[in-house]
Design a protein around this motif. Structure first.
Motif, mmCIF file in Angstrom:
data_model
loop_
_atom_site.group_PDB
_atom_site.id
_atom_site.type_symbol
_atom_site.label_atom_id
_atom_site.label_comp_id
_atom_site.label_asym_id
_atom_site.label_seq_id
_atom_site.Cartn_x
_atom_site.Cartn_y
_atom_site.Cartn_z
ATOM 1 N N MET A 174 0.840 -1.205 0.000
ATOM 2 C CA MET A 174 0.000 0.000 0.000
ATOM 3 C C MET A 174 0.871 1.250 0.000
ATOM 4 O O MET A 174 1.889 1.320 0.687
ATOM 5 C CB MET A 174 -0.892 -0.026 1.240
ATOM 6 C CG MET A 174 -1.950 1.052 1.261
ATOM 7 S SD MET A 174 -3.174 0.686 2.544
ATOM 8 C CE MET A 174 -4.490 1.744 2.067
ATOM 9 N N ALA A 175 0.506 2.230 -0.778
ATOM 10 C CA ALA A 175 1.290 3.460 -0.878
ATOM 11 C C ALA A 175 1.235 4.231 0.429
ATOM 12 O O ALA A 175 0.197 4.287 1.089
ATOM 13 C CB ALA A 175 0.752 4.336 -2.017
ATOM 14 N N PRO A 176 2.384 4.828 0.844
ATOM 15 C CA PRO A 176 2.344 5.659 2.034
ATOM 16 C C PRO A 176 1.446 6.867 1.843
ATOM 17 O O PRO A 176 1.247 7.339 0.740
ATOM 18 C CB PRO A 176 3.816 6.092 2.202
ATOM 19 C CG PRO A 176 4.445 5.892 0.856
ATOM 20 C CD PRO A 176 3.713 4.790 0.204
ATOM 21 N N GLN A 177 0.894 7.345 2.939
ATOM 22 C CA GLN A 177 -0.008 8.498 2.856
ATOM 23 C C GLN A 177 0.768 9.770 2.531
ATOM 24 O O GLN A 177 1.824 10.041 3.096
ATOM 25 C CB GLN A 177 -0.745 8.672 4.193
ATOM 26 C CG GLN A 177 -1.724 7.539 4.501
ATOM 27 C CD GLN A 177 -2.825 7.439 3.461
ATOM 28 O OE1 GLN A 177 -3.510 8.413 3.174
ATOM 29 N NE2 GLN A 177 -2.975 6.256 2.876
ATOM 30 N N SER A 178 0.249 10.517 1.596
ATOM 31 C CA SER A 178 0.882 11.770 1.215
ATOM 32 C C SER A 178 0.721 12.811 2.328
ATOM 33 O O SER A 178 -0.293 12.862 3.014
ATOM 34 C CB SER A 178 0.237 12.301 -0.069
ATOM 35 O OG SER A 178 0.604 13.624 -0.289
ATOM 36 N N THR A 179 1.776 13.619 2.484
ATOM 37 C CA THR A 179 1.723 14.707 3.467
ATOM 38 C C THR A 179 1.496 16.050 2.789
ATOM 39 O O THR A 179 1.675 17.091 3.394
ATOM 40 C CB THR A 179 3.040 14.757 4.263
ATOM 41 O OG1 THR A 179 4.130 14.912 3.332
ATOM 42 C CG2 THR A 179 3.263 13.456 5.046
ATOM 43 N N VAL A 180 1.102 16.033 1.523
ATOM 44 C CA VAL A 180 0.956 17.272 0.767
ATOM 45 C C VAL A 180 -0.306 18.003 1.205
ATOM 46 O O VAL A 180 -1.406 17.444 1.205
ATOM 47 C CB VAL A 180 0.883 16.974 -0.744
ATOM 48 C CG1 VAL A 180 0.766 18.271 -1.530
ATOM 49 C CG2 VAL A 180 2.103 16.194 -1.192
ATOM 50 N N THR A 181 -0.138 19.253 1.566
ATOM 51 C CA THR A 181 -1.295 20.061 1.956
ATOM 52 C C THR A 181 -1.986 20.623 0.725
ATOM 53 O O THR A 181 -1.383 20.743 -0.359
ATOM 54 C CB THR A 181 -0.864 21.225 2.862
ATOM 55 O OG1 THR A 181 -0.026 22.108 2.099
ATOM 56 C CG2 THR A 181 -0.107 20.731 4.085
ATOM 57 N N ASP A 182 -3.257 20.973 0.890
ATOM 58 C CA ASP A 182 -4.000 21.561 -0.225
ATOM 59 C C ASP A 182 -3.359 22.860 -0.687
ATOM 60 O O ASP A 182 -3.320 23.153 -1.890
ATOM 61 C CB ASP A 182 -5.454 21.822 0.200
ATOM 62 C CG ASP A 182 -6.237 20.534 0.379
ATOM 63 O OD1 ASP A 182 -5.766 19.483 -0.122
ATOM 64 O OD2 ASP A 182 -7.300 20.569 1.024
ATOM 65 N N SER A 183 -2.851 23.632 0.252
ATOM 66 C CA SER A 183 -2.265 24.914 -0.141
ATOM 67 C C SER A 183 -0.963 24.702 -0.917
ATOM 68 O O SER A 183 -0.677 25.428 -1.880
ATOM 69 C CB SER A 183 -2.009 25.785 1.097
ATOM 70 O OG SER A 183 -1.095 25.156 1.980
ATOM 71 N N ALA A 184 -0.169 23.702 -0.500
ATOM 72 C CA ALA A 184 1.076 23.419 -1.223
ATOM 73 C C ALA A 184 0.764 22.945 -2.636
ATOM 74 O O ALA A 184 1.429 23.341 -3.605
ATOM 75 C CB ALA A 184 1.893 22.375 -0.474
ATOM 76 N N LEU A 185 -0.255 22.118 -2.766
ATOM 77 C CA LEU A 185 -0.649 21.607 -4.079
ATOM 78 C C LEU A 185 -1.165 22.744 -4.963
ATOM 79 O O LEU A 185 -0.831 22.820 -6.163
ATOM 80 C CB LEU A 185 -1.719 20.545 -3.897
ATOM 81 C CG LEU A 185 -1.941 19.572 -5.054
ATOM 82 C CD1 LEU A 185 -0.656 18.848 -5.413
ATOM 83 C CD2 LEU A 185 -3.027 18.577 -4.672
ATOM 84 N N ALA A 186 -1.929 23.635 -4.371
ATOM 85 C CA ALA A 186 -2.423 24.799 -5.122
ATOM 86 C C ALA A 186 -1.258 25.659 -5.586
ATOM 87 O O ALA A 186 -1.257 26.178 -6.717
ATOM 88 C CB ALA A 186 -3.386 25.602 -4.259
ATOM 89 N N GLY A 187 -0.245 25.787 -4.733
ATOM 90 C CA GLY A 187 0.935 26.562 -5.103
ATOM 91 C C GLY A 187 1.691 25.935 -6.262
ATOM 92 O O GLY A 187 2.155 26.629 -7.171
ATOM 93 N N LEU A 188 1.798 24.589 -6.246
ATOM 94 C CA LEU A 188 2.475 23.902 -7.341
ATOM 95 C C LEU A 188 1.715 24.105 -8.647
ATOM 96 O O LEU A 188 2.315 24.389 -9.692
ATOM 97 C CB LEU A 188 2.608 22.410 -7.034
ATOM 98 C CG LEU A 188 3.256 21.565 -8.139
ATOM 99 C CD1 LEU A 188 4.705 21.976 -8.350
ATOM 100 C CD2 LEU A 188 3.165 20.072 -7.823
ATOM 101 N N ARG A 189 0.400 23.997 -8.588
ATOM 102 C CA ARG A 189 -0.399 24.165 -9.805
ATOM 103 C C ARG A 189 -0.257 25.583 -10.350
ATOM 104 O O ARG A 189 -0.247 25.786 -11.569
ATOM 105 C CB ARG A 189 -1.864 23.843 -9.499
ATOM 106 C CG ARG A 189 -2.110 22.349 -9.328
ATOM 107 C CD ARG A 189 -3.597 22.021 -9.269
ATOM 108 N NE ARG A 189 -3.826 20.611 -9.575
ATOM 109 C CZ ARG A 189 -4.379 19.738 -8.754
ATOM 110 N NH1 ARG A 189 -4.775 20.122 -7.541
ATOM 111 N NH2 ARG A 189 -4.552 18.476 -9.121
#
Length: 462
Positions: free
Chosen positions: A1-16
């Motif tokens: 099973m893949a480890p759980q991501s620690t990426v926050t919504d705000s960090a993901l929005a920043g990457l996009r």
């Protein structure tokens, strides 16, 4: 099973926001398509896939991954048999949109993006009748292929792909842009001639190209039981052959192609492929001793090199396991065990059991690059390609058995692009022990935290 991501919504929005390209996470439309690689045995679920469109995108993606604490994999062509282009629960820096190729026939060079495939490269060069050694499948990524050494049909004429590497642009683990050539960052440039993707994300490279006004080949197929005679004849023909000659001795499942009689399709055949960097008349004349064996199938033609490169492509979605042994010689005893092992191939399947000739310009290339398999006379390449998971154990064992058979003649060194995860010692053998120590020092200078480790990994020197 893949480890759980620690990426926050705000960090993901920043990457996009930071990327000109697209970003996919699990659940997004297109995510599952974006994580498919060539080897169907690989089924991994990254937390984030960043499809980059520029070096700036790559830098932003790498910095994002590091700040989020995500493992980082880099995808070029996605052809690594070990699935190095993917990870579970991490970031994939996907370069496939960065595939522009510009040929410069006046200066005999070609510049290409980090996501370019062999087909992109070959098609850009074909109108000018120039070429450089490329992988034996058109869908292979040029970046990983070249950085790992780069063995292909034209290597006896033009040397390895890495022998023709003139300059590289890459993004480091710190997100910085670095240029490397023979004058600037020469240690890094040396390491990129066989050291793989250990040192950064290559966003573009420049290669030397060579005139190739004509290309032709002779493919002769025989019943499987004729294999020992065919392979011996091929070996004798290629020993001391002119640089124009290449190809391989082969066992293969006859494909459903028009030039194969219907009753032979799907059966195991032996054969000889002679590639020729020149006109078809010369190829036929060179291959005359093979015609004397009375093949069941003959295909003799000239063809644009870019078209030939697509001829032997295996369909995606198959299960893959390959390896190789590089040999000092291939005596009759070796021929006999090589041919006997063909009996273990899955029929029908995409499996191929191949003997490649080395030598020529490949052997005469720079001796100091980290490609210690360069002096080999022959290479045995068990190419396991099959469809059903039920055949996994049998197919993998067959590949390992081929390796074991060839070991008495092995020089120890191996072209790592032909291998998956075969352990630390195999990686050291692939680079050479002395080269590995020097590579470790370069790794420590450019990637001391081993961020780029989904590869035939070089551990940073302490």
């Amino acid at each position: 099973m893949a480890p759980q991501s620690t990426v926050t919504d705000s960090a993901l929005a920043g990457l996009r926001e930071d990327l000109a390209g697209d970003v996919y996470v699990p659940g997004d439309p297109g995510y599952d398509e974006a994580r498919v690689v060539y080897n169907a045995m690989i089924d991994r679920r990254p937390a984030v896939i960043a499809q980059c469109e520029s070096p700036e995108d790559v830098s932003n993606a790498v910095l994002f991954g590091r700040e989020a604490g995500l493992p980082i994999a880099v995808r070029g062509g996605g052809h690594s048999v070990a699935g190095a282009a993917l990870n579970d629960g991490g970031l994939v820096v996907d370069l496939r949109r960065m595939h522009a190729v510009v040929a410069d026939p006046e200066n005999m060079t070609v510049r290409l993006g980090g996501g370019a495939t062999m087909s992109h490269l070959d098609r850009a060069c074909q109108p000018f009748h120039v070429a450089v050694t490329g992988g034996r499948a058109s869908t292979t990524g040029v970046g990983g292929f070249t950085l790992g050494g780069g063995s292909g049909w034209l290597e006896r004429k033009f040397g390895l792909a890495c022998d023709n590497l003139l300059a590289v642009e890459l993004i480091t683990a710190e997100g910085k842009h670095v240029h490397a050539d023979a004058e600037e960052n020469p240690d890094l440039f040396w390491a990129l001639h066989g050291g793989g993707g250990n040192f950064g994300v290559v966003t573009s490279m420049t290669l030397r190209v060579h005139p190739l006004p004509e290309f032709s080949f002779v493919l002769l197929l025989f019943p499987a039981q004729a294999g020992p005679e065919v392979i011996r004849a091929y070996r004798d023909l290629l020993e001391g052959a002119p640089d124009e000659a290449g190809g391989g001795g082969i066992y293969l499942n006859a494909p459903p192609e028009e030039f194969i009689p219907e009753e032979l399709q799907g059966t195991l055949l032996s054969g000889a492929l002679v590639t020729w960097a020149g006109p078809v008349g010369e190829a036929r004349e060179f291959a005359a001793p093979l015609f004397a064996l009375k093949p069941s199938v003959e295909m003799v033609t000239d063809m644009p090199y870019a078209d030939f490169q697509c001829m032997l492509d295996d369909p995606p979605g198959m299960r893959n396991y390959w390896s190789a042994e590089y040999l000092s010689s291939f005596p009759d005893t070796a021929v006999d065990v090589f041919c006997a092992r063909s009996a273990g191939m899955i029929v029908p399947s995409g499996m191929q059991h191949v003997l490649f000739p080395m030598g020529g310009q490949l052997a005469r290339g720079p001796a100091d690059f980290p490609v210690p398999w360069r002096p080999a006379a022959w290479a045995v390449h068990p190419f396991g390609v099959w469809e059903s998971p039920a055949d996994d154990e049998r197919a993998i064992q067959w590949v390992r058995d081929v390796r074991a058979d060839a070991r008495p003649w092995s020089i120890g060194a191996v072209y790592l692009n032909f291998t998956g995860d075969e352990g630390r010692q195999r990686v050291v053998e692939g680079f050479g022990a002395d080269n590995y120590r020097r590579l470790g020092q370069v790794k420590a200078a450019y990637d001391p935290d081993n961020v780029f480790r989904f590869n035939h990994n070089i551990v940073p020197a302490a």
